[in-house]
Write a protein that holds these residues in place. Structure first.
Motif, PDB file in Angstrom:
ATOM      1  N   PHE A   1       4.313   2.373   3.026  1.00  0.00           N
ATOM      2  CA  PHE A   1       4.367   1.704   4.408  1.00  0.00           C
ATOM      3  C   PHE A   1       3.010   1.009   4.775  1.00  0.00           C
ATOM      4  CE2 PHE A   1       7.965   4.467   4.650  1.00  0.00           C
ATOM      5  CZ  PHE A   1       8.838   3.596   5.181  1.00  0.00           C
ATOM      6  N   GLU A   2       1.870   1.481   4.237  1.00  0.00           N
ATOM      7  CA  GLU A   2       0.663   0.758   4.588  1.00  0.00           C
ATOM      8  C   GLU A   2       0.629  -0.833   3.807  1.00  0.00           C
ATOM      9  OE1 GLU A   2      -2.486   4.356   4.890  1.00  0.00           O
ATOM     10  OE2 GLU A   2      -2.205   3.382   2.869  1.00  0.00           O
ATOM     11  N   HIS A   3       1.525  -0.838   2.841  1.00  0.00           N
ATOM     12  CA  HIS A   3       1.331  -2.182   1.999  1.00  0.00           C
ATOM     13  C   HIS A   3       2.595  -2.933   2.991  1.00  0.00           C
ATOM     14  CE1 HIS A   3       1.658  -5.061  -1.197  1.00  0.00           C
ATOM     15  NE2 HIS A   3       3.041  -4.984  -1.026  1.00  0.00           N
ATOM     16  N   VAL A   4       3.505  -2.505   3.284  1.00  0.00           N
ATOM     17  CA  VAL A   4       4.576  -3.464   3.751  1.00  0.00           C
ATOM     18  C   VAL A   4       4.312  -3.619   5.162  1.00  0.00           C
ATOM     19  CG1 VAL A   4       6.383  -2.657   2.218  1.00  0.00           C
ATOM     20  CG2 VAL A   4       6.406  -1.418   4.304  1.00  0.00           C
ATOM     21  N   LEU A   5       3.415  -2.931   5.856  1.00  0.00           N
ATOM     22  CA  LEU A   5       3.262  -3.181   7.216  1.00  0.00           C
ATOM     23  C   LEU A   5       1.704  -3.757   7.511  1.00  0.00           C
ATOM     24  CD1 LEU A   5       4.986  -0.106   8.752  1.00  0.00           C
ATOM     25  CD2 LEU A   5       5.825  -2.612   8.934  1.00  0.00           C
ATOM     26  N   LYS A   6       1.240  -4.135   6.390  1.00  0.00           N
ATOM     27  CA  LYS A   6      -0.277  -4.594   6.523  1.00  0.00           C
ATOM     28  C   LYS A   6      -0.350  -5.628   7.415  1.00  0.00           C
ATOM     29  CE  LYS A   6      -1.590  -6.136   2.513  1.00  0.00           C
ATOM     30  NZ  LYS A   6      -1.786  -6.234   0.990  1.00  0.00           N
ATOM     31  N   ASN A   7      -1.468  -5.477   8.236  1.00  0.00           N
ATOM     32  CA  ASN A   7      -1.490  -6.495   9.348  1.00  0.00           C
ATOM     33  C   ASN A   7      -2.822  -5.912  10.042  1.00  0.00           C
ATOM     34  OD1 ASN A   7      -1.691  -7.820  11.961  1.00  0.00           O
ATOM     35  ND2 ASN A   7       0.418  -8.608  11.495  1.00  0.00           N
ATOM     36  N   LYS A   8      -3.806  -6.872  10.169  1.00  0.00           N
ATOM     37  CA  LYS A   8      -5.117  -6.556  10.945  1.00  0.00           C
ATOM     38  C   LYS A   8      -4.973  -6.026  12.186  1.00  0.00           C
ATOM     39  CE  LYS A   8      -6.383 -11.349  11.732  1.00  0.00           C
ATOM     40  NZ  LYS A   8      -5.981 -11.469  13.276  1.00  0.00           N
ATOM     41  N   ASP A   9      -3.834  -6.545  13.098  1.00  0.00           N
ATOM     42  CA  ASP A   9      -3.634  -6.119  14.368  1.00  0.00           C
ATOM     43  C   ASP A   9      -2.475  -5.149  14.577  1.00  0.00           C
ATOM     44  OD1 ASP A   9      -5.063  -8.431  15.368  1.00  0.00           O
ATOM     45  OD2 ASP A   9      -3.348  -9.602  14.895  1.00  0.00           O
ATOM     46  N   VAL A  10      -2.300  -4.286  13.519  1.00  0.00           N
ATOM     47  CA  VAL A  10      -1.531  -2.959  13.428  1.00  0.00           C
ATOM     48  C   VAL A  10      -2.029  -1.861  13.023  1.00  0.00           C
ATOM     49  CG1 VAL A  10       0.610  -2.235  12.597  1.00  0.00           C
ATOM     50  CG2 VAL A  10       0.658  -4.398  13.078  1.00  0.00           C
ATOM     51  N   GLU A  11      -1.974  -0.762  13.760  1.00  0.00           N
ATOM     52  CA  GLU A  11      -2.736   0.640  13.401  1.00  0.00           C
ATOM     53  C   GLU A  11      -1.413   1.443  13.022  1.00  0.00           C
ATOM     54  OE1 GLU A  11      -5.106   4.133  15.450  1.00  0.00           O
ATOM     55  OE2 GLU A  11      -4.706   2.283  16.538  1.00  0.00           O
ATOM     56  N   LEU A  12      -1.446   1.919  11.945  1.00  0.00           N
ATOM     57  CA  LEU A  12      -0.364   3.071  11.709  1.00  0.00           C
ATOM     58  C   LEU A  12      -1.057   4.522  11.750  1.00  0.00           C
ATOM     59  CD1 LEU A  12       0.976   1.301   8.399  1.00  0.00           C
ATOM     60  CD2 LEU A  12       1.813   1.002  10.721  1.00  0.00           C
ATOM     61  N   ILE A  13      -0.008   5.236  12.397  1.00  0.00           N
ATOM     62  CA  ILE A  13      -0.251   6.781  12.671  1.00  0.00           C
ATOM     63  C   ILE A  13       0.531   7.538  11.970  1.00  0.00           C
ATOM     64  CG2 ILE A  13      -0.725   8.471  14.231  1.00  0.00           C
ATOM     65  CD1 ILE A  13      -0.770   4.999  15.683  1.00  0.00           C
ATOM     66  N   PHE A  14       0.277   8.302  10.892  1.00  0.00           N
ATOM     67  CA  PHE A  14       1.064   8.989   9.867  1.00  0.00           C
ATOM     68  C   PHE A  14       1.320  10.308  10.504  1.00  0.00           C
ATOM     69  CE2 PHE A  14      -0.023   5.636   7.234  1.00  0.00           C
ATOM     70  CZ  PHE A  14       1.195   5.020   6.621  1.00  0.00           C
TER      71      PHE A  14
END
Length: 265
Positions: A22-35
């Motif tokens: 999911f880090e790969h497919v949602l990679k974007n400098k303006d997006v923060e992922l919280i798992f």
């Protein structure tokens, strides 16, 4: 503008690998992922440091601060929903997400659980696992399929399917794409920001091969078989035919989350 914050409840067996996907497919400098992982599933078990250092137990108070949310698949689709040990926790999360009205992406078992909870769609066990890369037909327009061609390839890997008759009779749901063998690929709510994807579009090139070997080595799947339409006829290595579809689909979904956030602000 502050980062777009997306929560991901990771229910898959290999959590670190799934996080990377999911880090790969949602990679974007303006997006923060919280798992997150299920708090009830692991409340009496010691988790590996690589999980506790990169993931948190699900916290519904924190979820209120997020702009979008994803619930992954889980290897429990052959169980009745009530038999799943963390079923109540999932239902509480679903109710919270519905109240927040933020974009929600439900993947494979996550899609099954959400469709059952919100719309009482029944789950049926398939005669055998659907496992392979299949062409998928677009039957209704969707912003999430923007710039994706009809008959797009996507990997499917599941033992269950939602009841098509239940879906057809529900005016709040619309099927957007089905696989060449007649199984669901994409369903959307017509009244809520909910997207249900039954293909594992987040899988990397090796995803289906890894799953096959996991099942083979587990000793729990006596009839494990390699994925269909996946290995090259020339060198028998996995092919990544859904790479462009993956990129476009998740880009479309991210755009939806960002646009929704801008409207709300």
């Amino acid at each position: 503008m502050e980062h777009t914050r997306i929560g991901i409840l990771n229910l898959m067996k290999d959590k670190i690998e799934t996080n990377h996907n999911f880090e790969h497919v949602l990679k974007n400098k303006d997006v923060e992922l919280i798992f997150y992982y299920s708090a009830t599933r692991y409340n009496d078990r010691v988790l590996a440091p690589e999980i506790t250092s990169t993931m948190k137990p699900l916290n519904l108070i924190e979820v209120k601060q997020l702009d979008g949310f994803i619930i992954t698949g889980s290897p429990v689709e052959q169980l009745d929903f009530a038999q799943v040990t963390y079923n109540q926790e999932i239902n509480n999360l679903l109710d919270q997400l519905d109240e927040l009205n933020i974009p929600q992406l439900y993947v494979c078992w996550g899609a099954m659980a959400a469709l059952n909870h919100f719309y009482q769609i029944r789950k049926n066990i398939l005669p055998h696992k659907t496992f392979g890369v299949y062409q998928n037909n677009i039957i209704n327009d969707s912003c999430f399929l923007k710039d994706i061609k009809n008959e797009f390839p996507a990997p499917h890997a599941r033992y269950a399917e939602m009841n098509h008759q239940d879906l057809d009779f529900n005016s709040e749901l619309e099927t957007k794409a089905i696989s060449e063998n007649g199984l669901l690929t994409l369903v959307e709510s017509t009244t809520r920001p909910q997207t249900f994807v039954f293909s594992h579009l987040e899988y990397p090139q090796s995803g289906l091969d890894d799953e096959y070997h996991r099942e083979m080595n587990s000793g729990k799947v006596p009839e494990a078989f390699p994925a269909n339409n996946y290995y090259s006829p020339i060198d028998h290595h996995p092919m990544f035919t859904w790479k462009e579809t993956q990129k476009q689909f998740f880009s479309n979904w991210l755009n939806c989350v960002t646009e929704t956030k801008l409207i709300k602000s």
